[in-house]
Design an enzyme around this catalytic site. Structure first.
Site, PDB file in Angstrom:
ATOM      1  CG  HIS A  11      -9.050  50.377  43.385  1.00 25.79           C
ATOM      2  ND1 HIS A  11      -8.854  49.214  44.080  1.00 25.79           N
ATOM      3  CD2 HIS A  11      -9.069  50.040  42.081  1.00 25.79           C
ATOM      4  CE1 HIS A  11      -8.740  48.215  43.229  1.00 25.79           C
ATOM      5  NE2 HIS A  11      -8.879  48.681  42.002  1.00 25.79           N
ATOM      6  CD  GLU A  38     -11.270  50.793  39.015  1.00 26.12           C
ATOM      7  OE1 GLU A  38     -11.073  49.798  38.311  1.00 26.12           O
ATOM      8  OE2 GLU A  38     -11.645  50.692  40.221  1.00 26.12           O
ATOM      9  CG  HIS A  53     -13.182  43.264  41.052  1.00 29.47           C
ATOM     10  ND1 HIS A  53     -12.653  42.004  41.236  1.00 29.47           N
ATOM     11  CD2 HIS A  53     -12.173  44.021  40.548  1.00 29.47           C
ATOM     12  CE1 HIS A  53     -11.384  41.999  40.877  1.00 29.47           C
ATOM     13  NE2 HIS A  53     -11.061  43.204  40.452  1.00 29.47           N
ATOM     14  CD  GLU A 106     -10.841  47.218  35.428  1.00 21.07           C
ATOM     15  OE1 GLU A 106     -10.539  47.749  36.518  1.00 21.07           O
ATOM     16  OE2 GLU A 106     -10.570  46.030  35.144  1.00 21.07           O
TER      17      GLU A 106
HETATM   18  O1  G3P Z   1      -8.373  49.887  36.884  1.00 19.35           O
HETATM   19  C1  G3P Z   1      -7.406  49.680  37.859  1.00 19.35           C
HETATM   20  C2  G3P Z   1      -7.697  48.477  38.722  1.00 19.35           C
HETATM   21  O2  G3P Z   1      -9.028  48.546  39.147  1.00 19.35           O
HETATM   22  C3  G3P Z   1      -7.450  47.188  38.017  1.00 19.35           C
HETATM   23  O3  G3P Z   1      -7.548  46.089  38.845  1.00 19.35           O
HETATM   24  O4  G3P Z   1      -8.702  44.048  39.571  1.00 19.35           O
HETATM   25  O5  G3P Z   1      -9.011  46.149  40.850  1.00 19.35           O
HETATM   26  O6  G3P Z   1     -10.052  45.894  38.626  1.00 19.35           O
HETATM   27  P1  G3P Z   1      -8.891  45.535  39.502  1.00 19.35           P
HETATM   28 MG    MG Z   2     -10.945  47.857  38.447  1.00 19.35          MG
END
Ligand code: G3P
Ligand code: MG
Length: 247
Positions: A11, A38, A53, A106
């Site tokens: 992540h 990701e 982010h 993302e």
């Molecule tokens: O894509 C999964 C996750 O990354 C979504 O939440 O806020 O960490 O981008 P966030």
């Molecule tokens: Mg994310």
């Protein structure tokens, strides 16, 4: 081209072991055996897609203010943690290709920038991974962004991202011609999971950092988990049975 969906996805690049959304994080994930990462992509003030982010710079960098109004000259001079720079999306894509990592890109538009972000990221994703054996997976909480990406880069697979999955999730997935359902693992209900499985749609849950939660979600039939705990979860080396992403 069929690409097996790994069960574990690092992540924000390197999870909690490296500065988030950095090239060092992506490298670390690969070094630890992760086969998928990701990361979040937003536009700078100059319209350059970059990995970050938050809509503002304070939490993860040495800078201040909104990403969407900060020029590249300022943005790329910032420290994103441990001496790392904020990466350009193009750099992250090149690194994922070099390392053979599946990238879950993302699309993270700053509020009000859904269209330009989706256009830039959609176009660039298709360009940056052209001919690559491991194709990326786009996702977004912004359904508008996914719709734009679908129209601009239909060949790049899409996953629909929710916190709690809404009642109309299946019709949204169908409308967006998406291949996967991504949601908060704490909010995933059995009926949604059963319907997704019945439809052959893989469910990917974020952000799972506790082994008991991972065991429970995999036990219920979730296909893949996003984790910050790269140290806790040595990634599986086998593809998740029967599930494939990619053209
Ligand atoms: O894509 C999964 C996750 O990354 C979504 O939440 O806020 O960490 O981008 P966030
Ligand atoms: Mg994310």
């Amino acid at each position: 081209m069929l690409v097996p969906l790994p069960r574990w996805i690092a992540h924000r690049g390197g999870g909690s072991l490296a500065p988030e959304n950095t090239l060092a994080g992506i490298r670390l994930a690969a070094r630890l055996g992760f086969r998928a990462v990701e990361f979040d992509v937003m536009l700078s003030g100059d319209g350059t897609p970059v990995l970050i982010h938050d809509e503002t710079l304070e939490r993860t960098t040495s800078g201040r203010g909104p990403v969407a109004t900060t020029s590249d000259a300022i943005l790329f001079a910032l420290d994103a943690g441990g001496g790392e720079r904020i990466p350009r999306f193009a750099e992250a894509a090149a690194l994922c290709r070099e390392l053979g990592l599946l990238a879950n890109v993302e699309i993270k538009p700053a509020s009000g920038y859904e269209r330009p972000t989706a256009e830039a990221v959609g176009r660039l994703t298709a360009e940056l991974w052209r001919g690559a054996p491991v194709q990326p997976l786009l996702s977004s909480f912004s359904l508008e962004a996914l719709e734009i990406a679908r129209d601009l880069a239909p060949e790049i697979e899409r996953g629909v991202l929710f916190e709690a999955v809404p009642a109309n999730w299946l019709s949204e997935i169908q409308r967006l011609q998406a291949v996967s359902l991504h949601c908060d693992g704490d909010l995933l209900t059995d009926p949604v999971l059963a319907e997704a499985r019945g439809q052959g749609i893989p469910v990917l849950c974020y952000t799972v950092n506790a082994p008991e939660k991972a065991i429970a979600l995999f036990g219920r039939g979730v296909s893949a988990l996003f984790t910050d705990r790269l140290d806790l979860f040595p990634p599986a080396t086998t593809a998740y049975k029967g599930l494939h992403l990619g053209g």
